[in-house]
Design a protein around this motif. Structure first.
Motif, PDB file in Angstrom:
ATOM      1  N   SER A  18      43.263   0.499  -8.320  1.00  0.00           N
ATOM      2  CA  SER A  18      43.236   1.442  -9.443  1.00  0.00           C
ATOM      3  C   SER A  18      42.441   0.876 -10.613  1.00  0.00           C
ATOM      4  O   SER A  18      41.680   1.596 -11.273  1.00  0.00           O
ATOM      5  N   LYS A  19      42.573  -0.427 -10.842  1.00  0.00           N
ATOM      6  CA  LYS A  19      41.821  -1.073 -11.915  1.00  0.00           C
ATOM      7  C   LYS A  19      40.321  -1.023 -11.629  1.00  0.00           C
ATOM      8  O   LYS A  19      39.506  -0.803 -12.532  1.00  0.00           O
TER       9      LYS A  19
ATOM     10  N   VAL B 137      38.900   2.283 -12.528  1.00  0.00           N
ATOM     11  CA  VAL B 137      38.654   2.386 -13.969  1.00  0.00           C
ATOM     12  C   VAL B 137      37.354   1.691 -14.335  1.00  0.00           C
ATOM     13  O   VAL B 137      36.524   2.215 -15.079  1.00  0.00           O
ATOM     14  N   GLU B 138      37.145   0.483 -13.784  1.00  0.00           N
ATOM     15  CA  GLU B 138      35.930  -0.266 -14.090  1.00  0.00           C
ATOM     16  C   GLU B 138      34.685   0.446 -13.570  1.00  0.00           C
ATOM     17  O   GLU B 138      33.614   0.371 -14.173  1.00  0.00           O
TER      18      GLU B 138
ATOM     19  N   LYS C  78      34.709   4.245 -15.816  1.00  0.00           N
ATOM     20  CA  LYS C  78      34.981   4.349 -17.243  1.00  0.00           C
ATOM     21  C   LYS C  78      33.685   4.560 -18.011  1.00  0.00           C
ATOM     22  O   LYS C  78      32.723   3.817 -17.858  1.00  0.00           O
TER      23      LYS C  78
ATOM     24  N   GLU D 181      30.084   2.384 -20.850  1.00  0.00           N
ATOM     25  CA  GLU D 181      30.737   1.350 -20.044  1.00  0.00           C
ATOM     26  C   GLU D 181      29.970   1.094 -18.755  1.00  0.00           C
ATOM     27  O   GLU D 181      29.768  -0.059 -18.345  1.00  0.00           O
TER      28      GLU D 181
END
Length: 617
Positions: free
Chosen positions: A265-266, A269-270, A273, A403
């Motif tokens: 999940s992280k 995001v990376e 994002k 990002e």
């Protein structure tokens, strides 16, 4: 229990039984051989399966394997490859330890069996010969006895007859004595032959045949033992790879247990994002005033002067809406998404309709409806001018959200640093080689290295400049990201991207993106009047689209919708984009005025070196 004593009279049955034993052995060899073929084919299919699902190099699939679930799947594929290797080991060991050994043993067994039964046949032939000799001696003895009896009877008859001379009687007596002597000799020979036959027969059934049958029995028992040992080896070969197969399965289990959903999940995001702030509140627009309503900074309506604009203002202060589909909104600013108006009737001359048909108006839709359509539309590629037709994205990745741009720039800087380090390592190696050549000229010419060193120095300088350029962009992005603390406001439903655009950018690519994946259907949505978006200064100096020809207005057209331009009958203008199949042609009057007109309202003359041909509709 011995076959020689128990089966002394079963020579033929023993011959059939031993042949059956060899057939059984050959059948088992064939079974093992087919098992090895199954194992090798299974291993081959497993390897092909593992190879089929391996990620392809330099493809999007490689990026997907940063997730723990995909890494676990990759580990499973690798372990299946090792698993297939163990089946190959099983096949190889069975071939070498069972199939090859038994095939060699079968040949030896056939030779041994052939020899034993050959000896048995010789013994059988010998006893049959002795029996024939006995029978012959017996028949001769019997014949001689009968001959002696007849000679004796004839002598007695002659001796009793008074009419026979003495000489005839003496001759008959001598003949009778001779026959008796021959009978005695035949008797003695028969007796000797009988004794010899009995001795041979005793040896045959109590010595020779038992010995031969005993050897055959031992041969058969060895065959049985050998096939049993082969079956044990068959199981042992499988058992030997079980620990390794178990280890492969343990590694698959370990890989499955290593899956970390939080980590994945992280990574999502990376990966996605954008770095934008959420949008702010929508300003209230008061429609109760009798005069024209004051234009809000975030309304999807006319421009600030209350009139429709065919060109966008060069700058504005709007904030980005990161969740709105950019290309969907940008497509509204390009050619009108509705069928162009038909040309005037052929019965009326162009001069009869001075103003010509009006560009079809459409009913305005509520802001909430347009907003929902933006939210649910399918994302497509940006129509940035910087992408060019058929080219890639900008070098500084300014078409990406902050990002994602920062990540791409960081990857580029790391890649350049690796290239710089590689070039430096080559330079150091060549410098050492040059020093060696200087100290030992016989090993090589030091001057021959200078050219390569100079080339490496140029490459290093280029790479350093390139790295500095990307590091500057990276520093700019990293300095910009934390500073975005003010709440984002909805301004005209548009973005304020890192690299801003002019209307020409979208209009140029309204039909297809550089890779041809973007095609907007005319019936997909109705036209909405949108005020000018706001852009940064990066593309203020963007060169306008080149002209590809000229056109002459056949009828007067009043461009009332956004993106259209008004023309007068007989007016000559420049063509900057020909009809893409939607019925609209993009033209330019002067440096500041350009837009779309119905293709049926103009006569187009394309330049010879321009793409396409002259069209007249």
């Amino acid at each position: 229990m011995s076959w020689g004593t128990e089966l002394w009279d079963q020579f033929d049955n023993l011959e059939k039984h031993t042949q059956w034993g060899i057939d059984v052995l050959e059948k088992y060899i064939k079974f093992v051989k087919e098992r090895t073929e199954i194992e090798i084919n299974y291993a081959k299919q497993l390897r092909n399966l593992s190879k089929k699902y391996q990620p392809k190099k330099n493809s999007k699939e490689e990026d997907e394997y940063k997730y723990s679930s995909c890494q676990a799947f990759l580990a499973t594929l690798n372990e299946m490859n090792d698993y297939a290797g163990q089946h190959e080991v099983v096949s190889e060991n069975m071939t070498s330890q069972i199939t090859a050994e038994l095939a060699r043993y079968v040949q030896e067994l056939k030779q041994e069996r052939k020899m034993h039964f050959h000896d048995g046949r010789k013994a059988q032939q010998h006893i049959e010969t002795c029996w024939k000799q006995l029978e012959s001696s017996k028949r001769r003895f019997e014949r001689d006895c009968k001959e002696a009896d007849r000679a004796q009877q004839y002598f007695e008859k002659m001796d009793a007859d008074i009419n026979v001379t003495k000489a005839d009687v003496e001759k008959a007596r001598q003949q009778a004595q001779l026959r008796h002597q021959m009978a005695e000799e035949s008797k003695a020979e028969y007796s000797s032959t009988l004794q010899r036959f009995n001795h041979e027969q005793h040896d045959h059934y109590h010595t020779h045949i038992p010995n031969i049958f005993q050897k055959i029995q031992e041969m058969e028992e060895r065959r049985i033992i050998r096939i049993g040992e082969s079956m044990k080896t068959f199981a042992e070969v499988d058992r030997q790879v079980i620990p390794i197969i178990g280890k492969c399965l343990d590694e698959i289990t370990k890989a499955a247990e290593s899956i970390d959903q939080k980590h994945d999940s992280k990574l999502v995001v990376e990966a996605f994002k954008s770095g934008f702030e959420p949008p702010g509140d929508v300003d209230f627009e008061d429609f109760t005033q009798p005069i024209k309503r004051t234009v809000s900074d975030s309304s999807l309506s006319n421009s600030k002067d209350g009139k429709p604009e065919s060109r966008f203002s060069s700058k504005s202060k709007g904030k980005l809406w990161p969740f709105i589909k950019k290309n969907k909104f940008m497509s509204l600013l390009t050619s009108p998404h509705q069928p162009p108006p038909p040309p005037p009737s052929s019965s009326a001359s162009p001069s009869a309709v001075p103003n010509g048909p009006q560009s079809p108006k459409q009913q305005k839709e509520p802001l909430s409806h347009r907003f929902n359509e933006f939210m649910t539309s399918k994302p497509k590629i940006h129509c940035f001018r910087s992408l060019k037709r058929g080219g890639g994205g900008p070098e500084d990745f300014s078409n990406l959200p902050p990002e994602q741009r920062r990540k791409k720039l960081q990857q580029k800087v790391d890649e350049l640093n690796r290239d710089i380090q590689k070039e430096m390592d080559q330079r150091d190696a060549l410098t050492k080689m040059k020093d060696v050549y200087i100290k030992n000229p016989q090993m090589g010419d030091a001057a021959s290295v200078d050219l390569k060193l100079a080339e490496l120095a140029q490459n290093l300088e280029k790479l350093r400049l390139e790295a500095q350029k990307f590091e500057g962009w990276l520093a700019e992005v990293e300095g910009r990201l934390p500073a975005r603390t003010e709440p984002a406001r909805r301004q005209s439903g548009m973005y304020e991207p890192q690299n801003t655009l002019t209307v020409n950018n979208c209009a140029q690519d309204r039909e297809s993106s550089p890779d041809g994946s973007y095609t907007e259907e005319p019936s997909q949505e109705s036209e909405v009047k949108v005020p000018a978006p706001e852009f940064d200064d990066e593309f203020d100096d963007e060169e306008p689209l080149p002209t590809i020809g000229t056109c002459k207005a056949l009828y007067t057209f009043e461009g009332q919708n956004e993106g259209t331009i008004s023309v007068s009958e007989g007016e000559t203008l420049f063509v900057i984009e020909e009809d893409k199949g939607d019925g609209w042609t993009r033209i330019r009057r002067n440096e500041d005025e350009e837009g779309y007109v119905p293709t049926s309202y103009v006569e187009v003359f394309l330049e010879k070196n321009a793409k396409g041909a002259m069209t007249y509709i």
